[in-house]
Design a protein around this motif. Structure first.
Motif, PDB file in Angstrom:
ATOM      1  N   GLN A  63       0.827  -1.212   0.000  1.00  0.00           N
ATOM      2  CA  GLN A  63       0.000   0.000   0.000  1.00  0.00           C
ATOM      3  C   GLN A  63       0.862   1.263   0.000  1.00  0.00           C
ATOM      4  OE1 GLN A  63      -1.630   1.411   3.709  1.00  0.00           O
ATOM      5  NE2 GLN A  63      -3.700   1.445   2.858  1.00  0.00           N
TER       6      GLN A  63
ATOM      7  N   ARG B 186     -13.718  -4.095   5.005  1.00  0.00           N
ATOM      8  CA  ARG B 186     -14.485  -3.344   4.015  1.00  0.00           C
ATOM      9  C   ARG B 186     -15.480  -2.400   4.685  1.00  0.00           C
ATOM     10  NH1 ARG B 186     -16.893  -7.280   1.849  1.00  0.00           N
ATOM     11  NH2 ARG B 186     -18.860  -6.998   2.947  1.00  0.00           N
TER      12      ARG B 186
ATOM     13  N   ARG C 290     -12.796   0.708   5.415  1.00  0.00           N
ATOM     14  CA  ARG C 290     -12.963   1.387   4.129  1.00  0.00           C
ATOM     15  C   ARG C 290     -14.198   2.273   4.086  1.00  0.00           C
ATOM     16  NH1 ARG C 290     -14.462  -1.960  -1.146  1.00  0.00           N
ATOM     17  NH2 ARG C 290     -16.511  -1.630  -0.202  1.00  0.00           N
TER      18      ARG C 290
ATOM     19  N   ASP D  21      -9.637   1.262  -3.093  1.00  0.00           N
ATOM     20  CA  ASP D  21      -9.219   0.077  -3.846  1.00  0.00           C
ATOM     21  C   ASP D  21      -8.193  -0.765  -3.101  1.00  0.00           C
ATOM     22  OD1 ASP D  21      -7.194   1.906  -3.960  1.00  0.00           O
ATOM     23  OD2 ASP D  21      -6.871   1.754  -6.130  1.00  0.00           O
ATOM     24  N   ASP D  22      -7.960  -0.481  -1.816  1.00  0.00           N
ATOM     25  CA  ASP D  22      -6.931  -1.227  -1.084  1.00  0.00           C
ATOM     26  C   ASP D  22      -7.277  -2.705  -0.927  1.00  0.00           C
ATOM     27  OD1 ASP D  22      -5.186   0.849  -0.828  1.00  0.00           O
ATOM     28  OD2 ASP D  22      -5.715   1.359   1.229  1.00  0.00           O
TER      29      ASP D  22
ATOM     30  N   ASP E 197      -8.441  -4.493  -3.130  1.00  0.00           N
ATOM     31  CA  ASP E 197      -8.123  -5.179  -4.383  1.00  0.00           C
ATOM     32  C   ASP E 197      -6.789  -5.922  -4.284  1.00  0.00           C
ATOM     33  OD1 ASP E 197     -10.430  -4.082  -5.339  1.00  0.00           O
ATOM     34  OD2 ASP E 197      -9.444  -2.511  -6.512  1.00  0.00           O
TER      35      ASP E 197
END
Length: 250
Positions: free
Chosen positions: A156, A181, A185, A194-195, A197
């Protein structure tokens, strides 16, 4: 007048020797693993017995990697580590064990074709990252979570080149994935959109092998070993001068 701090007898000398021991672990690791073929680091619980289906999954996946010409790296201990080393070794592949000396004594598994011993966790962790082109993570405890989140943090922050982080076992991982999530997020926005992903969840051993191999083959020419955690070049920190304006520096 304040007295000088007491450092104890030979304190400086002892710390200097500690630095040399740390250096020796890095040198030993770098020299031993320098010619390693493209590798996958496999993590998971040391408590998983050979009768557990997850043990057999790890063994089968490591054997699959070996047949595809990929080395397997583990922590060298029992449980999932043993299963992965066993699978790679039995398939005639390169089976690396990065063993750690612990107060309660980790017993090295006998399926290591390359064996390294470490006293320092941080030296060992650099080897997991530096020589791996993908991480596969099976169900585990605090140590497994540590490797999982460290890999995501390094990717990241762009301190290492991105690579696949594959979590095997959707029943085990889905709750954590959902919490990241919904909480990190969506609610608190403490990670990027989009982390997530970066993570692949699967129960399919062939899928896990394909994800790793496809990435490695697609990037084989450009993938040189990274210099290790935290040493990839980045923006240098600016140091603010403490000298008051209009006063000359001495």
């Amino acid at each position: 007048m304040n007295p000088a701090p007491f450092t104890g007898p030979n304190h400086g000398s002892a710390e200097s020797w500690r630095v040399l021991k740390i250096m020796s672990e890095f040198v030993d690791g770098f020299e031993t693993l320098a010619t390693l073929p493209p590798a996958v680091s496999i993590f998971g619980s040391a408590r998983t017995p050979p009768t557990d289906p997850v043990y057999e999954q790890a063994r089968a996946l490591a054997a699959e990697f070996a047949t595809r010409g990929l080395a397997v790296i583990t922590g060298g201990g029992p449980g999932i580590m043993e299963a992965a080393n066993r699978g790679a070794c039995d398939a005639g592949g390169v089976s690396v064990g990065l063993n750690i000396a612990l107060p309660h004594e980790q017993e090295p598994n006998p399926y290591q074709t390359i064996k390294l011993d470490f006293n320092y966790f941080f030296c060992r962790k650099v080897m997991f990252v530096k020589y791996a082109r993908a991480f596969v993570i099976f169900p585990g405890g605090f140590g497994t979570m540590d490797e999982f989140f460290e890999a995501l943090t390094l990717i990241q922050t762009d301190k290492i080149a991105p690579f696949p982080v594959v979590c095997v076992g959707t029943e085990f991982w889905s709750g954590l994935h959902d919490w990241i999530r919904a909480t990190l997020r969506d609610h608190y926005k403490t990670i990027g959109a989009d982390d997530l992903d970066l993570v692949v969840l699967t129960d399919d051993i062939q899928h896990a092998a394909d994800v790793c191999e496809q990435y490695i083959r697609a990037h084989e020419e450009e993938l040189e070993p990274e210099p290790g955690e935290g040493t990839r070049e980045g923006i240098k920190v600016r140091r603010t001068s403490s000298i008051p304006p209009n006063e000359p520096a001495i």
